[in-house]
Design an enzyme around this catalytic site. Structure first.
Site, PDB file in Angstrom:
ATOM      1  CB  CYS A 113      -6.872 -34.658 -10.474  1.00  0.00           C
ATOM      2  SG  CYS A 113      -6.108 -36.240 -10.901  1.00  0.00           S
ATOM      3  CG  HIS A 253      -6.261 -34.728  -6.163  1.00  0.00           C
ATOM      4  ND1 HIS A 253      -7.219 -35.608  -6.677  1.00  0.00           N
ATOM      5  CD2 HIS A 253      -5.263 -35.111  -7.057  1.00  0.00           C
ATOM      6  CE1 HIS A 253      -7.027 -36.537  -7.398  1.00  0.00           C
ATOM      7  NE2 HIS A 253      -5.581 -36.157  -7.762  1.00  0.00           N
ATOM      8  CG  ASN A 283      -5.417 -39.957  -8.245  1.00  0.00           C
ATOM      9  OD1 ASN A 283      -6.589 -39.547  -8.226  1.00  0.00           O
ATOM     10  ND2 ASN A 283      -4.495 -39.528  -8.919  1.00  0.00           N
TER      11      ASN A 283
HETATM   12  O1  UT7 Z   1      -3.802 -37.071  -9.893  1.00  0.00           O
HETATM   13  C1  UT7 Z   1      -3.213 -36.559 -10.950  1.00  0.00           C
HETATM   14  C2  UT7 Z   1      -1.661 -36.203 -10.812  1.00  0.00           C
HETATM   15  N1  UT7 Z   1      -0.785 -37.341 -10.628  1.00  0.00           N
HETATM   16  C3  UT7 Z   1      -0.130 -37.245  -9.515  1.00  0.00           C
HETATM   17  O2  UT7 Z   1       0.149 -36.104  -8.951  1.00  0.00           O
HETATM   18  C4  UT7 Z   1       1.169 -38.232  -9.469  1.00  0.00           C
HETATM   19  C5  UT7 Z   1       2.424 -37.545  -9.124  1.00  0.00           C
HETATM   20  N2  UT7 Z   1       3.653 -38.578  -9.165  1.00  0.00           N
HETATM   21  C6  UT7 Z   1       3.880 -39.204  -8.095  1.00  0.00           C
HETATM   22  O3  UT7 Z   1       3.016 -39.469  -7.200  1.00  0.00           O
HETATM   23  C7  UT7 Z   1       4.969 -40.163  -8.087  1.00  0.00           C
HETATM   24  O4  UT7 Z   1       6.076 -39.579  -9.243  1.00  0.00           O
HETATM   25  C8  UT7 Z   1       4.654 -41.646  -8.475  1.00  0.00           C
HETATM   26  C9  UT7 Z   1       4.287 -42.240  -7.330  1.00  0.00           C
HETATM   27  C10 UT7 Z   1       3.939 -41.911  -9.511  1.00  0.00           C
HETATM   28  C11 UT7 Z   1       6.087 -42.285  -8.660  1.00  0.00           C
HETATM   29  O5  UT7 Z   1       6.870 -42.337  -7.587  1.00  0.00           O
HETATM   30  P1  UT7 Z   1       8.417 -41.497  -7.741  1.00  0.00           P
HETATM   31  O6  UT7 Z   1       8.924 -41.297  -6.068  1.00  0.00           O
HETATM   32  O7  UT7 Z   1       8.450 -40.428  -8.388  1.00  0.00           O
HETATM   33  O8  UT7 Z   1       9.108 -42.688  -8.330  1.00  0.00           O
HETATM   34  P2  UT7 Z   1      10.117 -42.726  -9.674  1.00  0.00           P
HETATM   35  O9  UT7 Z   1       9.175 -42.577 -11.109  1.00  0.00           O
HETATM   36  O10 UT7 Z   1      10.979 -41.615  -9.536  1.00  0.00           O
HETATM   37  O11 UT7 Z   1      10.787 -44.027  -9.666  1.00  0.00           O
HETATM   38  C12 UT7 Z   1      11.797 -44.113  -8.638  1.00  0.00           C
HETATM   39  C13 UT7 Z   1      12.383 -45.615  -8.772  1.00  0.00           C
HETATM   40  C14 UT7 Z   1      12.757 -46.091 -10.195  1.00  0.00           C
HETATM   41  O12 UT7 Z   1      13.878 -46.975 -10.085  1.00  0.00           O
HETATM   42  P3  UT7 Z   1      15.184 -46.692 -10.173  1.00  0.00           P
HETATM   43  O13 UT7 Z   1      15.171 -45.920 -11.817  1.00  0.00           O
HETATM   44  O14 UT7 Z   1      15.453 -45.323  -9.373  1.00  0.00           O
HETATM   45  O15 UT7 Z   1      15.915 -47.917  -9.955  1.00  0.00           O
HETATM   46  C15 UT7 Z   1      11.256 -46.761 -10.653  1.00  0.00           C
HETATM   47  O16 UT7 Z   1      11.662 -47.820 -11.592  1.00  0.00           O
HETATM   48  O17 UT7 Z   1      11.317 -46.642  -8.252  1.00  0.00           O
HETATM   49  C16 UT7 Z   1      11.041 -47.442  -9.349  1.00  0.00           C
HETATM   50  N3  UT7 Z   1       9.536 -47.862  -9.188  1.00  0.00           N
HETATM   51  C17 UT7 Z   1       8.900 -48.909  -8.606  1.00  0.00           C
HETATM   52  N4  UT7 Z   1       9.719 -49.747  -7.791  1.00  0.00           N
HETATM   53  C18 UT7 Z   1       8.661 -50.462  -7.309  1.00  0.00           C
HETATM   54  C19 UT7 Z   1       8.575 -47.002 -10.030  1.00  0.00           C
HETATM   55  N5  UT7 Z   1       7.211 -47.584  -9.626  1.00  0.00           N
HETATM   56  C20 UT7 Z   1       7.783 -48.757  -8.807  1.00  0.00           C
HETATM   57  C21 UT7 Z   1       6.764 -49.781  -8.206  1.00  0.00           C
HETATM   58  N6  UT7 Z   1       7.284 -50.649  -7.156  1.00  0.00           N
HETATM   59  N7  UT7 Z   1       5.566 -49.686  -8.354  1.00  0.00           N
END
Ligand code: UT7
Length: 333
Positions: A113, A253, A283
């Site tokens: 990125c 970004h 992204n």
């Molecule tokens: O560009 C390259 C660099 N990349 C980045 O900068 C990305 C950085 N990371 C992020 O943007 C975020 O971490 C994500 C968008 C990828 C994920 O968001 P998050 O708020 O960190 O979610 P999480 O992984 O902590 O998951 C929270 C909850 C989980 O459920 P439980 O365990 O709390 O019950 C996940 O299973 O959300 C759940 N979850 C979803 N639910 C509905 C994860 N993905 C989804 C989804 N729909 N698509």
């Protein structure tokens, strides 16, 4: 002599995938994706015959047309990408032949990125030394080809797209002023593609085990991105002796709206000065920054102070201070 961006081109595949489309194939909702990421839709290439070089070539063709130059005038073309058409030859070579840039040489640059800022910093050296007159930097990624559409946390954030800029010698003090770049291989564990390289060449096992897709530990990447993108952008401001009032645009970004907000808040920049198009494109990895410039070109004026910032796989991160060189309203899209 400073290197200035003098033209921009962009390209997005026609096919759009909305959050509602994902609701039909994944356990997810438009509400979750919108509130956690800011994304509403992304462009995904659905023609299997098309690849990253096709998107990049379209962006370069548009840039040449807008600047009124022939592709034969390009001296060097650098492509920032993590989704090259093939392991080799370089996608830069393929783009050069597709657009007819017969007199250029080129290479690919892999910094995920942050690739576009790395590319600008590299290309600028050839202009500043006076060696070359026209250097093109392409940021292009067809992320859909390396995304696992059963991994709901990762797949919803990525999209396909390409942008390209032309660097030429500035006629005044405008252009690229300075940059700060970083990389840290310890971050590889959190964001990588396991197979397909020399460590784990393709095999039936690597395919069966789904190792040819982006592996992202979202929360770990998120924490590093929030801290490092905000920190390096604030350092770029301090080093350039800029206050928030001096900055016309933050060009961040587009990985997650919450990371963008953390960065602008650390810099004290109000949201009306933050370029944002994540809701439309998601992204696009190396494509995000040139696509922002492409979208906002008409609002840019000579002398505007832009701070570009990125964080991504590697880990890689960095920031760049650009004094914009031309009146964007006079450059028709
Ligand atoms: O560009 C390259 C660099 N990349 C980045 O900068 C990305 C950085 N990371 C992020 O943007 C975020 O971490 C994500 C968008 C990828 C994920 O968001 P998050 O708020 O960190 O979610 P999480 O992984 O902590 O998951 C929270 C909850 C989980 O459920 P439980 O365990 O709390 O019950 C996940 O299973 O959300 C759940 N979850 C979803 N639910 C509905 C994860 N993905 C989804 C989804 N729909 N698509």
């Amino acid at each position: 002599m400073k290197a200035a961006i003098t033209a921009i081109g962009g390209f997005l595949p026609d096919n759009i995938v909305t959050n509602f489309d994902f609701e039909k194939i994944l356990d997810t909702t438009d509400e979750w994706i919108t509130t956690r990421t800011g994304i509403k839709q992304r462009h995904i290439e659905n023609d299997p015959a098309k690849a990253t070089s096709d998107m990049g070539a379209k962006a370069v063709e548009e840039l040449c047309k807008k600047r009124g130059i022939s592709p034969e005038e390009i001296d060097l073309l650098i492509v920032a990408t993590v989704t090259p058409d093939m392991v080799f030859p370089a996608t830069a070579n393929l783009i050069c032949s597709k657009v007819g840039a017969k007199n250029a040489w080129g290479f690919d640059l892999g910094a995920a990125c942050s690739g576009f800022i790395y590319g600008l910093a590299t290309g600028a050296q050839f202009i500043e030394t006076g060696r070359y007159k026209k250097v093109v930097i392409v940021g292009a990624d067809m992320m859909s080809r390396i995304i696992d559409y059963t991994d709901r946390t990762t797949c919803v954030i990525f999209g396909d797209g390409a942008g390209a800029v032309l660097l030429e010698a500035s006629k005044d003090d405008n252009g690229i002023q300075d940059f700060i770049l970083h990389s840290d291989g310890n971050g590889a564990v959190h964001l990588h593609m396991k197979a397909g390289g020399s460590l784990l060449p393709p095999s039936h096992d690597t395919v069966n085990d789904r190792k040819h897709f982006v592996h992202q530990e979202g929360q770990a990447v998120f924490k590093h991105a929030v801290y490092n993108m905000a920190e390096v952008s604030a350092k770029m401001m301090e080093k350039s002796k800029l206050t928030a009032n001096d900055i016309t645009w933050l060009v961040p970004h587009q990985a997650n709206k919450r990371i963008i907000e953390a960065t602008s808040s650390r810099m004290g920049i109000s949201t009306d000065k933050v370029m944002m198009n994540i809701e439309k494109y998601g992204n696009t990895t190396a494509g995000t920054l040139p696509l922002l410039l492409w979208d906002y070109e008409k609002r840019l004026k000579a002398g505007d102070n832009l701070i570009l910032s990125a964080f991504g796989g590697g880990f890689t991160w960095g920031s760049m201070f650009i004094k914009w060189a031309y009146d964007g309203s006079k450059s028709g899209k």
